[in-house]
Design a protein around this motif. Structure first.
Motif: not given
Ligand code: SF4
Length: 329
Positions: A10, A42, A56-57, A60
């Protein structure tokens, strides 16, 4: 033919030593031996971080850069981002139709995480259903093996149950039941002795600058029954720092530390200073690879290629799934 392995992570924070020793060292070995699919989960991150999608972006891309910096090789493994392969969501929906809700409610991690993450509202459909998404992640590639720690075995069992239920309901052995590849590494302790985790604020990150690494390692919990250098210590049984140190020292060095600590000849400060330099030296090639990658403007292309390969296989499975459901008696 090589067996297929699937594993994901994650993107909820930067990589730390817990990830490096608990997951990535194993992946480096697996990518040599199996057909590996490694993905950034994601959508799974969204189940708990739905209020902070920008993070999160950010993580990633960072996570992928860090994976490649530690040696995950997109020429050897299929590396991709979960949301670039929409078939995961399609299979998730279809598996959701056949998964009984009590199977999800009895998931031990569900209650535990709700308890531990009280500051977040996890009374959502997505959070309850995340094991179904996990099952879809695995079954869409018909992966035979999934690397897991002993505490994650119930999750894998749920995937196996869902696969069995699908095969039984539609009278076809479409999905193989994935087997666990148990990883041998025990939990990596953080500087306060609890499991290393970003949320506990006890982690040493791979991209921490050298001075930060030194500072963190110097504050590591040691043998609490040894307040002075003149007190004999017991590294194996009472020193948290030593549990991590063991991963960095040769047999000879380990014995030397144990002996001099037990004889009260080595002080904790000196011991941890030496250890910090070892950790920094081990980070040097990772930092170097990261710099090189950042200079290659097209480094992310390999991730797009990985997603393309993953989509091809996932699409084939989805077509088989529809054909199976529609032709069922
Ligand atoms: S000297 Fe080293 S091994 Fe011994 S208690 Fe201190 S930090 Fe731990």
């Amino acid at each position: 033919m090589k067996q297929r392995v699937l594993s994901g992570m994650r993107p909820t924070g930067p990589l730390h030593l817990g990830h490096l020793h608990g997951v990535l060292k194993n992946w480096l070995y697996l990518q040599e031996k199996y057909e590996c699919f490694f993905f950034v989960a994601d959508w799974h991150a969204l189940t708990t971080e739905y209020e902070n999608p920008s993070k999160i972006r950010e993580f990633t891309k960072e996570l992928l850069l860090e994976w490649f910096s530690v040696g995950i090789d997109p020429e050897k493994a299929v590396v991709f981002v979960q949301s670039d392969v929409k078939q995961h969501a399609e299979l998730y929906l279809l598996l959701g139709m056949i998964t009984p809700v009590p199977w999800l409610e009895r998931n031990p991690t569900y209650k535990e995480m709700k308890e531990n993450l009280k500051e977040k509202d996890l009374n959502t459909y997505g959070f309850l259903g995340y094991p179904v998404l996990q099952a879809a992640d695995i079954l869409i590639y018909k992966a035979q093996l999934v690397p897991v720690g002993i505490d994650q075995l119930p999750h894998l069992e749920l995937t196996r149950e869902i696969a069995r239920r699908f095969n039984f309901l539609y009278q076809r052995d479409l999905f193989p039941e994935p087997q666990a590849l148990l990883s041998e590494v025990s939990k990596i302790p953080g500087i306060d002795g609890r499991k290393m985790s970003k949320s506990y604020g006890n982690a040493i990150f791979i991209n921490d600058p050298p001075d930060e690494v030194r500072k963190k390692i110097l504050s590591f919990v040691t043998d609490t029954q040894r307040p002075r250098k003149s007190d004999p210590g017991d590294p194996e049984w009472r020193c948290v720092a030593f549990q991590l140190m063991k991963l960095y020292l040769s047999e000879y060095e380990k014995n030397e530390v144990v002996e001099s600590c037990k004889k009260a000849e080595l002080g904790c400060r000196e011991c941890k200073q030496r250890f910090a330099e070892k950790v920094i030296a081990s980070f040097a090639p990772i930092w170097e690879r990261r710099e090189k990658l950042l200079q290659q403007k097209d480094w992310y292309e390999k991730v797009k290629e990985g997603a393309k390969r993953a989509r091809e296989i996932a699409q084939q499975t989805i077509e088989e799934v529809y054909a199976t459901i529609l032709s069922s008696p």
